[in-house]
Every structure is written in C-alpha cells, then in structure tokens.
Design a protein around this motif. Sequence first.
Motif, PDB file in Angstrom:
ATOM      1  N   ILE A  48       1.368  52.909 110.478  1.00 17.10           N
ATOM      2  CA  ILE A  48       1.964  52.173 111.778  1.00 17.10           C
ATOM      3  C   ILE A  48       3.121  51.237 111.135  1.00 17.10           C
ATOM      4  N   ALA A  49       4.269  51.245 112.309  1.00 15.78           N
ATOM      5  CA  ALA A  49       5.285  50.777 112.115  1.00 15.78           C
ATOM      6  C   ALA A  49       5.665  49.565 113.133  1.00 15.78           C
ATOM      7  N   ASP A  50       6.318  48.630 113.039  1.00 15.47           N
ATOM      8  CA  ASP A  50       6.583  47.499 113.928  1.00 15.47           C
ATOM      9  C   ASP A  50       7.801  48.163 114.834  1.00 15.47           C
ATOM     10  N   LEU A  51       8.287  47.553 115.679  1.00 16.90           N
ATOM     11  CA  LEU A  51       9.271  47.935 116.746  1.00 16.90           C
ATOM     12  C   LEU A  51      10.785  47.973 115.739  1.00 16.90           C
ATOM     13  N   GLY A  52      10.790  47.181 114.706  1.00 17.29           N
ATOM     14  CA  GLY A  52      11.948  47.273 114.014  1.00 17.29           C
ATOM     15  C   GLY A  52      11.982  48.477 112.871  1.00 17.29           C
ATOM     16  N   GLY A  53      11.063  49.071 112.936  1.00 17.72           N
ATOM     17  CA  GLY A  53      10.888  50.291 112.098  1.00 17.72           C
ATOM     18  C   GLY A  53      10.302  50.061 110.696  1.00 17.72           C
ATOM     19  N   ARG A  54       9.717  48.746 110.577  1.00 16.19           N
ATOM     20  CA  ARG A  54       9.241  48.612 109.114  1.00 16.19           C
ATOM     21  C   ARG A  54       7.744  49.043 109.142  1.00 16.19           C
ATOM     22  N   MET A  55       7.420  49.662 107.940  1.00 16.35           N
ATOM     23  CA  MET A  55       6.106  50.302 107.802  1.00 16.35           C
ATOM     24  C   MET A  55       5.169  49.229 107.674  1.00 16.35           C
ATOM     25  N   LEU A  56       3.982  49.110 108.462  1.00 13.26           N
ATOM     26  CA  LEU A  56       2.997  47.850 108.265  1.00 13.26           C
ATOM     27  C   LEU A  56       2.026  48.448 107.263  1.00 13.26           C
ATOM     28  N   ALA A  57       1.840  49.722 107.424  1.00 18.10           N
ATOM     29  CA  ALA A  57       0.644  50.196 106.659  1.00 18.10           C
ATOM     30  C   ALA A  57       0.627  51.882 106.475  1.00 18.10           C
ATOM     31  N   ILE A  58       0.482  52.173 105.480  1.00 20.51           N
ATOM     32  CA  ILE A  58       0.428  53.905 105.379  1.00 20.51           C
ATOM     33  C   ILE A  58      -0.670  54.307 104.502  1.00 20.51           C
ATOM     34  N   GLU A  59      -1.545  55.160 104.964  1.00 23.73           N
ATOM     35  CA  GLU A  59      -2.710  55.423 104.339  1.00 23.73           C
ATOM     36  C   GLU A  59      -2.801  57.185 104.304  1.00 23.73           C
ATOM     37  N   ASP A  60      -3.326  57.484 103.005  1.00 20.63           N
ATOM     38  CA  ASP A  60      -3.719  59.012 102.839  1.00 20.63           C
ATOM     39  C   ASP A  60      -5.115  59.101 103.537  1.00 20.63           C
ATOM     40  N   VAL A  61      -5.309  60.125 104.488  1.00 24.47           N
ATOM     41  CA  VAL A  61      -6.755  60.255 105.118  1.00 24.47           C
ATOM     42  C   VAL A  61      -7.037  61.815 105.107  1.00 24.47           C
TER      43      VAL A  61
ATOM     44  N   ALA B 100      -4.189  47.414 122.243  1.00 18.41           N
ATOM     45  CA  ALA B 100      -3.431  47.468 123.363  1.00 18.41           C
ATOM     46  C   ALA B 100      -1.895  47.446 123.187  1.00 18.41           C
ATOM     47  N   GLN B 101      -1.318  47.041 121.947  1.00 16.62           N
ATOM     48  CA  GLN B 101      -0.107  46.738 121.640  1.00 16.62           C
ATOM     49  C   GLN B 101       0.482  48.180 121.167  1.00 16.62           C
ATOM     50  N   LEU B 102      -0.251  49.268 120.871  1.00 20.99           N
ATOM     51  CA  LEU B 102       0.058  50.514 120.216  1.00 20.99           C
ATOM     52  C   LEU B 102       1.105  51.224 121.483  1.00 20.99           C
ATOM     53  N   LEU B 103       2.296  51.651 120.832  1.00 21.04           N
ATOM     54  CA  LEU B 103       3.253  51.994 122.257  1.00 21.04           C
ATOM     55  C   LEU B 103       3.239  53.449 122.330  1.00 21.04           C
ATOM     56  N   GLY B 104       2.950  54.096 121.103  1.00 24.85           N
ATOM     57  CA  GLY B 104       3.269  55.851 120.979  1.00 24.85           C
ATOM     58  C   GLY B 104       3.009  56.024 119.660  1.00 24.85           C
ATOM     59  N   VAL B 105       2.911  57.494 119.573  1.00 25.67           N
ATOM     60  CA  VAL B 105       2.376  57.898 118.255  1.00 25.67           C
ATOM     61  C   VAL B 105       3.309  59.439 118.056  1.00 25.67           C
ATOM     62  N   ALA B 106       3.797  59.547 116.998  1.00 30.14           N
ATOM     63  CA  ALA B 106       4.424  60.659 116.565  1.00 30.14           C
ATOM     64  C   ALA B 106       3.816  61.656 115.524  1.00 30.14           C
TER      65      ALA B 106
ATOM     66  N   GLU C 156      17.729  38.719 119.326  1.00 25.64           N
ATOM     67  CA  GLU C 156      17.169  39.798 118.702  1.00 25.64           C
ATOM     68  C   GLU C 156      15.891  40.456 119.230  1.00 25.64           C
ATOM     69  N   LEU C 157      15.895  41.728 118.431  1.00 24.90           N
ATOM     70  CA  LEU C 157      14.590  42.552 118.882  1.00 24.90           C
ATOM     71  C   LEU C 157      13.263  41.815 118.407  1.00 24.90           C
ATOM     72  N   SER C 158      12.420  41.724 119.209  1.00 22.36           N
ATOM     73  CA  SER C 158      11.077  41.112 118.796  1.00 22.36           C
ATOM     74  C   SER C 158      10.330  42.119 118.163  1.00 22.36           C
ATOM     75  N   SER C 159      10.401  42.322 116.999  1.00 25.21           N
ATOM     76  CA  SER C 159       9.833  43.414 116.244  1.00 25.21           C
ATOM     77  C   SER C 159       8.499  43.471 116.447  1.00 25.21           C
ATOM     78  N   GLY C 160       7.742  42.387 116.598  1.00 22.22           N
ATOM     79  CA  GLY C 160       6.292  42.311 116.574  1.00 22.22           C
ATOM     80  C   GLY C 160       5.746  42.375 118.132  1.00 22.22           C
ATOM     81  N   ALA C 161       6.570  42.792 118.852  1.00 21.49           N
ATOM     82  CA  ALA C 161       6.183  42.889 120.425  1.00 21.49           C
ATOM     83  C   ALA C 161       5.275  44.045 120.676  1.00 21.49           C
ATOM     84  N   GLY C 162       5.027  44.950 119.658  1.00 18.47           N
ATOM     85  CA  GLY C 162       4.248  46.241 119.807  1.00 18.47           C
ATOM     86  C   GLY C 162       4.233  46.798 118.431  1.00 18.47           C
ATOM     87  N   PHE C 163       3.729  47.949 118.367  1.00 13.13           N
ATOM     88  CA  PHE C 163       3.866  48.897 117.165  1.00 13.13           C
ATOM     89  C   PHE C 163       3.665  50.143 117.329  1.00 13.13           C
ATOM     90  N   VAL C 164       4.085  51.086 116.705  1.00 17.40           N
ATOM     91  CA  VAL C 164       3.783  52.438 116.799  1.00 17.40           C
ATOM     92  C   VAL C 164       2.886  53.291 115.721  1.00 17.40           C
TER      93      VAL C 164
END
Length: 414
Positions: free
Chosen positions: A99-112, A143-149, A77-85
């Motif tokens: 921020i979301a893990d590699l499985g697409g689960r949102m780890l945190a959402i914040e209004d800024v 260092a585990q941040l793989l990309g941003v959209a 299976e995908l190691s969803s904790g092997a990075g985040f976006v």
Amino acid sequence: MTRAELFRESEYAPGSVGDIFRLIRSGAANSRSTLARQIGMAPSTISLRVDSLIRLGLISEAGDEQSRGGRRARSLELSSGAGFVGAMDVGAHHVQVGIADLGGRMLAIEDVPVAIEDGPALAADALWAALRSLIAANELDEAQLLGVAIGLPAPIEYPSGRVVLPSFMPSWHNADLPGLFAEFTSIPVLVENDANLIALAEQTMGGESSDQLLAIKLGTRIGCGIISDGRLHRGAGGAAGEISHTTVQGTSTISCVCGTPNCLESVASGGAIVARLAQLGYTAQTAADVVELGRGGDAQVVDILRSAGTSIGGVLASIVNFFNPRDVILGGAMSASAPLVAAIRAELFQRCLPLVGNDLDVRAARSPGDAGVRGAAQLILEEVLAPARIEQRVRELDDSPTDTAPDDTTTQPA
Ligand SMILES: [Zn+2]
C-alpha cells in the motif's frame, strides 16, 4: 459492483482545477501566486479552484512562504494522507502486496502466498483478501482505498487489462482481473505487464532517472518494459517489449506458446534454465534456486548461466541498437546471478554500435526486491490522481446537496 470509469491519458484544460492540482502535485507550483503566474489567470479564479481542492482534502495549505514584495503567501502541497492505493506484483513463484500513500511512499509491502496455478478467479479472491488484511494491519480505513494496480508476468492487452496468451500460465489466457475485482469493489483496478512496472518504478524513484529506458525482467520468463521520451510505451495493443520470442542459438528446454523454434524464453529464461538443470539431475525449482546454485560456483551451472546470458545479451543488442536507450535496467530474480549478468553485459556491449554504447548504462534495478509493487503504486496513482478525475470529483463535490457548509474562505488582504 460496477467497474470504475478510467481516465488514463485523458485530456484536461490548461488552468482547470485538474491542471492546478497537477501543478501542485508535481511540485511545479506551491502557492496561489506562483499558480497565477504560471497559468496566467486572475488570482481570484485560481483561488476559487484551489479552495475546491482544499475542500476535497487533496491539497493542504500551510506554513508561510515568503513571496516577492515581502507579502506572506501560504504554501500549497499534496495531502499525501488523503487516501492510499493498493499495489500487487504477481510472479510465477512469489506475490507481493503493498500500500502507498498519495505521495507514492510505500506504507507497507508484504510477501503473500497466492497460488497462481489455481487460476485467476481464486487468485483474485486471495489477492483482495491479502490487501484487506494488510490495510487492517496498518490501521488504515478501507474507505480511503482509491485504486489498485496488479502486475502480471504476461502480455497484457491495453487498455482493457486482459491477459493474452501467457507463456507459462495457460489458465490465465483471457483473464479479466478488473472484472473479477469488480465483484469486491467499485474503485479503479488496473492490470499491467510486470516489466512495464519495473520501468515505471525506475523512472519515478528519483536519482538520475532516464527518459529513454529499457527495463528487462529476468524471472521465470523474460519481459521488457520501455520508457520512451519519459512515457511508458505500450505499443498499439499492449505487446510492446515482448522480446523473448526471437529465435536464438541453443535448444528449447521448455515449450512456449509462441510457436517460434528455440525462442529466447524457451532457451534462456529462468524457467528454461530450471528445466535444463532438472534434465541434468539438479533439484532447482525456481529462478532463485538457480541463482543460488550459480553462486555455489558449480562449473556446469555457471556454464549454463553464461550461455543463457549470451543469448539474452544478443537479443538485447538488437533492440538497444534500434531504440538507443540511455539505461538498460536488469530486474527480476535472475538478475541477481553474477555469471548471467556478466555474460549479458559482455555480449550487449560487444554487439552494440559505438553511438549507442558510448552513453549506455546497464545496471541493476534500484530496488530489485520490490520494483514491481513500487511501479504498480505509481501506475494507479497516475489514474486516481489524473487531472480529469480530479475535475470530476470537484464537480461532484460542488453538486453535492449535503455540501451546504457556509462559505468560510477568509478574505485575503490584497
Ligand atoms: Zn516463445
């Protein structure tokens, strides 16, 4: 820093390590034996490629899966904790960072608080700072941040991500956010139209997701994202779905860059309604304020909302008759207005063809408060986990001189 190479929609060979990763990630295959069967390659070749993915940390092999013939196979299976976006949704009056893990689960959402009227350069600084602080607050390793959209309420040129003539933020014309972010980071940075992100979020959020879908963002402006045959349809240059510059009945209350007299956006968008209410002495500032006023039942406000809904529904009827979607999703702050949505539905169903209307579902976005960041996470995951990028990462790993660990792959009993 240099900009990351992008792999959007790039090719990959069937049976390649990228393809094997894709099959495991999608859940289409979950063991070496199912991979060998599906791809039709020698199990030894498959195993070598799976081992590369495991060494890269992207795939884990665990548990026991009962395979045919009674032999035990281990499941992949995908190691969803092997990075985040990182995912950002920039609106006229609100900005969300997630921020979301590699499985697409949102780890945190914040209004800024990010003031878009300060222009793209200051906004990029503020967005990057907000993402870094969210990463730190969640005790993740940058260092585990793989990309941003990043989603923006504006037409976005594809594939460059350049902003083109945004209707209400003139200082953003030609803004190049990937270029600005290259000052901070060398990871991939994508920019996408906000309505396209709502469409992506709807398609990937599970449930009965549709392959033929229109997502309408009803915010300060009006946007439309299109999923056609299961894929985001951007058009030749990125402008697909710019529905809001069609002439409608009614009178503009705001100016619009399009130059079309009485275009939908200048007559019926949240921004136009705020301006109309200001002319009448109301103090609404944002689309959310307008929704609140309508909820109070003020007859004049409800009238204005109904009339805007009729204009929007009329334009939607034309595109729905043309495109024949299964779902029309309503998102954005204004989609919380009951009188507006009722008028949109009434006009749309009255004017669409029976063959189109019979199977049409017009509904609210599943997660209206954060669909933009969810869609942004999906978009950047498709980029950072693209089969061709995985191929490249495996090649780099194989070429790496530091990778001199002894071959510890245990021989599987045949
Ligand atoms: Zn316009």
